[in-house]
Motif scaffolding. Structure first.
Motif, PDB file in Angstrom:
ATOM      1  N   UNK A   1     -29.582  41.471 -19.658  1.00 58.83           N
ATOM      2  CA  UNK A   1     -28.483  42.558 -19.647  1.00 58.83           C
ATOM      3  C   UNK A   1     -27.959  42.598 -18.008  1.00 58.83           C
ATOM      4  N   UNK A   2     -28.919  42.827 -17.198  1.00 58.66           N
ATOM      5  CA  UNK A   2     -28.477  43.178 -15.791  1.00 58.66           C
ATOM      6  C   UNK A   2     -27.571  42.137 -15.265  1.00 58.66           C
ATOM      7  N   UNK A   3     -27.888  40.875 -15.772  1.00 58.07           N
ATOM      8  CA  UNK A   3     -27.033  39.691 -15.089  1.00 58.07           C
ATOM      9  C   UNK A   3     -25.949  39.135 -16.177  1.00 58.07           C
ATOM     10  N   UNK A   4     -26.024  39.835 -17.332  1.00 54.94           N
ATOM     11  CA  UNK A   4     -24.876  39.413 -18.427  1.00 54.94           C
ATOM     12  C   UNK A   4     -24.875  37.911 -18.468  1.00 54.94           C
ATOM     13  N   UNK A   5     -25.976  37.223 -18.735  1.00 52.43           N
ATOM     14  CA  UNK A   5     -26.013  35.805 -18.996  1.00 52.43           C
ATOM     15  C   UNK A   5     -25.969  35.718 -20.562  1.00 52.43           C
ATOM     16  N   UNK A   6     -25.670  34.595 -20.848  1.00 60.23           N
ATOM     17  CA  UNK A   6     -25.761  34.236 -22.415  1.00 60.23           C
ATOM     18  C   UNK A   6     -26.620  32.929 -22.671  1.00 60.23           C
ATOM     19  N   UNK A   7     -27.082  33.007 -24.006  1.00 67.64           N
ATOM     20  CA  UNK A   7     -28.020  31.740 -24.227  1.00 67.64           C
ATOM     21  C   UNK A   7     -27.449  31.186 -25.575  1.00 67.64           C
ATOM     22  N   UNK A   8     -27.146  29.942 -25.633  1.00 68.33           N
ATOM     23  CA  UNK A   8     -26.255  29.329 -26.517  1.00 68.33           C
ATOM     24  C   UNK A   8     -27.047  28.160 -27.178  1.00 68.33           C
ATOM     25  N   UNK A   9     -27.090  28.165 -28.349  1.00 67.66           N
ATOM     26  CA  UNK A   9     -27.738  27.140 -29.504  1.00 67.66           C
ATOM     27  C   UNK A   9     -26.707  26.308 -29.707  1.00 67.66           C
ATOM     28  N   UNK A  10     -27.128  25.091 -29.822  1.00 69.27           N
ATOM     29  CA  UNK A  10     -26.107  23.964 -30.267  1.00 69.27           C
ATOM     30  C   UNK A  10     -26.505  22.787 -31.164  1.00 69.27           C
ATOM     31  N   UNK A  11     -25.749  22.836 -32.150  1.00 67.74           N
ATOM     32  CA  UNK A  11     -25.925  21.802 -33.255  1.00 67.74           C
ATOM     33  C   UNK A  11     -25.163  20.464 -33.028  1.00 67.74           C
ATOM     34  N   UNK A  12     -25.123  19.674 -33.863  1.00 64.31           N
ATOM     35  CA  UNK A  12     -24.345  18.568 -33.915  1.00 64.31           C
ATOM     36  C   UNK A  12     -23.189  18.855 -34.072  1.00 64.31           C
ATOM     37  N   UNK A  13     -22.036  18.043 -33.725  1.00 65.66           N
ATOM     38  CA  UNK A  13     -20.462  18.528 -33.992  1.00 65.66           C
ATOM     39  C   UNK A  13     -19.952  18.270 -35.221  1.00 65.66           C
ATOM     40  N   UNK A  14     -18.788  18.709 -35.291  1.00 62.80           N
ATOM     41  CA  UNK A  14     -17.769  18.136 -36.486  1.00 62.80           C
ATOM     42  C   UNK A  14     -17.229  17.026 -36.677  1.00 62.80           C
ATOM     43  N   UNK A  15     -16.856  16.782 -37.809  1.00 62.71           N
ATOM     44  CA  UNK A  15     -16.226  15.295 -37.984  1.00 62.71           C
ATOM     45  C   UNK A  15     -14.964  15.040 -36.870  1.00 62.71           C
ATOM     46  N   UNK A  16     -14.226  16.198 -37.033  1.00 61.27           N
ATOM     47  CA  UNK A  16     -13.063  16.161 -36.008  1.00 61.27           C
ATOM     48  C   UNK A  16     -13.708  15.901 -34.742  1.00 61.27           C
ATOM     49  N   UNK A  17     -14.682  16.430 -34.438  1.00 62.81           N
ATOM     50  CA  UNK A  17     -15.200  16.288 -32.888  1.00 62.81           C
ATOM     51  C   UNK A  17     -15.668  14.694 -32.561  1.00 62.81           C
TER      52      UNK A  17
END
Lengths: 350, 350, 350, 350
Positions: free
Chosen positions: A289-305
């Motif tokens: 909270x104090x640093x306002x960071x984010x943690x983002x999980x990532x999956x395989x991409x889409x067909x368009x990607x």
């Protein structure tokens, strides 16, 4: 046809022969939108090791009776062999890469373009995959290759590349010149991620790896700085970034401590993207909270990607470093990956 | 000090001596946040020509008594000469580039980071600018240069570069590999825009110019395709883009018909970015609606964006092509620009 | 079955009987993904008038031989009548609303979620539509209605509502409390747009209409201010907005001068969204550049957006004001719309 | 002047008299941009308790000699008392609310609009705050109140409201109709967050609290569903959301297990926003990756966001529930907050 089949899990990873060569029946067209692909190459992925050691069993096969025996291989490219009656624009012999997730095209996730978030099988993970001569998939999974690309040049993009591309695309939507992006792990995914980053933003790229092979590959792939993961990597990144850390950290490893070091080198208001997995993520809420960071999980991409990534490959902006094995040497490829002896990505060629 | 002063408008653009060399009083510090910069170089911009011919007079000086005489020059870099009592971290001799708009830092536009959208003077456009030995500005306008960069290397970035950078940044927030971006006009702004595009996205870049000089410069700056503006440019772009046009078209010209051709080469669901100006924009609402295209006006960038651009310059990713003139040859520089005889950007060096 | 058929264009709009009641053959299932819907209600849209007067003919039927005779009606809801062999989860009698564009689900536009940007027919515009008892469409076009909603309650959402929703969704992605949004035209689309705005952002809403009926409807739909379009509307909006104009202006009219007034009440750095059409858009590039405004064309929404709109309708946040006509009175409905005598949206009920 | 001073930390939270009433010297103008505010009301925040118990000491005062004695109070509103020589547009008696972070306006964070991410003091946290008759701040911290609002009506917005508003603004940039947003904790921040959500998006809102007071307040503030935090809250949210969880979960508590339950009720591809703090966040990287969820830390908002929130308050869209205490009863207010006996927000009135 020849296939490499997983017949039992090995939680201790102590076997020398995780999978078994067998002759199995060829897949048949079933629905009017089905497609059979003759495999040109199938990538060997850390997820295959995780499947063998039972990480996914927990979620998908808790009593161990549902999935096995199963042909592994979720990262496939080849040539069209046969198509269902409603499939247009594809004919036998067309070179193609195969999106790994079979989606229905009708659910809300698909209709919003996020096809890999819908329900549906994932060949090589929960039904037969591409460690074989033929693979059954659907018209929705096929991306035709441009004339510049051969199946074996791109097979590893179907999952490794697509995952690396997606996370880099997310990160580069906000990365600016003068900002920093750290890449942790320069292996099968990392070396693709680095090239995507270099092509898609003008931020300064710091690559981290434990091995000299990885660090050399990072330099080849355009990293602006390379940092050896020897226990001082957080300090080194802080020194390169005015003591503040990087705006984006992409962790292709996710184990052996990187979820701690990765977060520690993420700047206030920055984002830690986790792609590789294994360790827990653990941080005090006060600190986040104090640093306002984010943690983002990532999956395989889409067909368009996947089409976007093929465009990068077509222009020569992303080149795969691969190590070829015969299909029959699948166990060797898996063992080499497990031992950290693969530069770039291993692929099996039938 | 020596200065080049605009004393009267010339709507017919028929004079040979648009501005006049004079000795005028040196600027003095007034507020505690003021800064005096010794000019290292001042860029010569098409907007200077538009000011001379009275385009801006309409908006800012309707009865012709408010602005002139005025020292032109809104694109400045140099060295700190003197700073007000509240200015910290800057000392005489520091090399700097000067953001062109003087902002108060307190209005809502400034507080949202869009400082050039606030009220406030714009030296060289509505008060004395940098065609002189010294320029008065404020601490909020100063960006210190990294050691790699000299004022004369970057002066033209203060407006031309910053405008080109901002529009490219807007476009690249959505441009993807496999998509197309057209750049119309490879002059002072266009050649910077091309390099920014090349650095910040992996889309395919098509550059259009009337002259061989411009087309050669485009190739040097990394365009994937160059198209001569000879009346067939729309057809050529459609051919390069499967008959559909480009997802983004950036028009650095905005006159001599480019607002028509620019829109005609913009794909359905695509965006036409207009930067250069002169012509009207005219399109039927039915056509805009049926194709769901957007038309976006673009201004000079923010102070933060100037730091981003300096980071690109520092890494050598954006190089200015400039043609140096002595301050006393300001009229010559303006005439050369008017005649289309400047490759890249003209700058005046005192 | 009974149907209302357009047999010839009327560019002068002078006829009293634009379309003709006929008995035509019922549509039949063709592909395994086709669906036949029994029409519950079909909306009557200004686009129907534009089709009759030949606006679309120019683009789609230049020599007048391609489209007519055609059943109009692109805004349809009803009940499932019959489904193809591959259609799952839908059975006879299910109440549904029909997305107007038939998309293939395989092209890049579809795969990115922008299904209405793909190729494919648009029933009621380029093939037989819903001014009839039955309509042929596909499984990809069907959104099942929640139990709270009847086909006749929502038919007008299939195009009018979906278009209004999409443009409001675009605008509200950036609109903030303290900012202003103008809605021009409080008719079939505008009254839905107003309710969507009220539900989806906290900006201050100014509604403009020529008629007292429209202004009263605006107040009912939650407008914070209503302004009569009597020639002073720009001045009135400027007065409400501190002399600066609104951050977003949504023009549901696009004719009778609104493309001029709409742009003139758009603030610097703001966006003019055009939805209705008829007039040209005309602005000097200098003005657009100096104010950094944007002009955005808007089409009907995606299938996913239709589900979002149905969620708003389900919660009672968006209510349609409709005027019912029997299918046989289609000409009367069209004449009333043409004369400006419809409050909200006209619908035809078989 | 009278002030309430923290003289020592109390890590066990066992004292009855955490802070001490004292007479201290009035603050004086120092820089030309300083402003003295006569306090109308100062909010009492859980962060005050965290300061007292030493949570922030770890980061900011490790040896315990740097900060104390200190006047608490970082959430302030009042009237202008005196302004520095460069301050324009503010005069004695003007009602104002005070942004809590003192920023310089010149650093990159400030220049990008993220003023609370710059360096600088935070009165009431690391220098004297507003539990007193007068507060020294700067012109950059002042937001003038509209005539509809009194300082005591809005004081709690300066931190609680501003933090709740910012996180809701982040969440609503992507929340769509048909999606779900969970609010955990309906206290000082939560009851504001709920009202902001209701005003700024059309998603379905589920509020969770342990107490009947909180649940009743949630209903008053517009929650669509209320769920008692009795150990079954994850199951209840899953039941309301088709077994999938909510697209956004905003956790205003961050302790007593909510970082676990909050993540468990976040849907695949959804986001868990953490605002309140205390507990650790702990999740396996595999789980985060396979579900592609995000975890986002949230800080107090920007100055511009405070103006946005004041606009909501001005229109009556967000109403504070406050409980007034005399300044001298600061300890009582803190104890009531600590015991969970405050409905909405406690404020101190001198």
């Amino acid at each position: 046809m020849r296939a490499q089949v997983l017949k039992s899990y090995d939680e201790s990873m102590s076997s020398n022969q995780w999978i078994t060569a067998e002759n199995i029946a060829e897949p048949k067209l079933d629905k009017s939108t089905d497609v059979i692909v003759r495999i040109g190459a199938a990538g060997v992925c850390r997820t295959d090791l995780h499947i063998i050691e039972g990480v996914w069993k927990r979620f998908m096969d808790p009593d161990g009776t549902r999935l096995l025996p199963m042909v592994l291989g979720h990262e496939n490219a080849g040539w069209i062999e046969e198509v269902g009656s409603d499939v247009q624009g594809l004919k036998k012999g067309d070179p193609v890469i195969v999106h790994p997730k079979i989606s229905d095209g009708l659910c809300l996730a698909c209709r919003r373009g996020e096809d890999m978030h819908g329900e549906g099988p994932f060949p090589g993970v929960d039904c037969n995959g591409g460690y074989a001569e033929l693979l059954k998939t659907t018209v929705r999974n096929i991306v035709k290759l441009p004339r510049t690309l051969e199946p074996r040049d791109v097979a590893a993009h179907a999952d490794a590349g697509l995952t690396a591309y997606r996370v880099v695309k997310k990160a580069t939507r906000t990365l600016l010149p003068g900002q920093f992006c750290v890449v942790i792990g320069v292996g099968g995914l990392g070396h693709i991620g680095l090239q995507c980053l270099k092509s898609m933003c003008a931020s300064e790229i710091i690559a981290i790896d434990r091995s000299k092979v990885g660090l050399d590959l990072a330099t080849e792939c355009g990293a602006d700085h390379v940092v050896k993961a020897d226990g001082t990597e957080v300090a080194q990144v802080l020194e390169l970034t005015d003591g503040k850390g990087a705006e984006a950290v992409i962790d292709f490893v996710g184990e052996r401590g990187t979820t701690v070091t990765g977060l520690n080198m993420t700047r206030a208001h920055g984002t830690y993207f986790v792609v590789g997995y294994g360790d827990d993520i653990n941080i005090s809420s006060a600190e986040l909270v104090l640093t306002e960071r984010s943690i983002v999980g990532n999956l395989v991409g889409t067909w368009a990607e996947l089409t976007e990534l093929m465009s990068l490959a077509d222009k020569g902006r992303v080149k795969l470093i691969t190590k070829e094995y015969a299909l029959n040497d699948a166990n060797q490829a898996l063992r080499d990956l497990y031992a950290g002896n693969v530069k770039g990505r291993a692929i099996l060629v039938p």
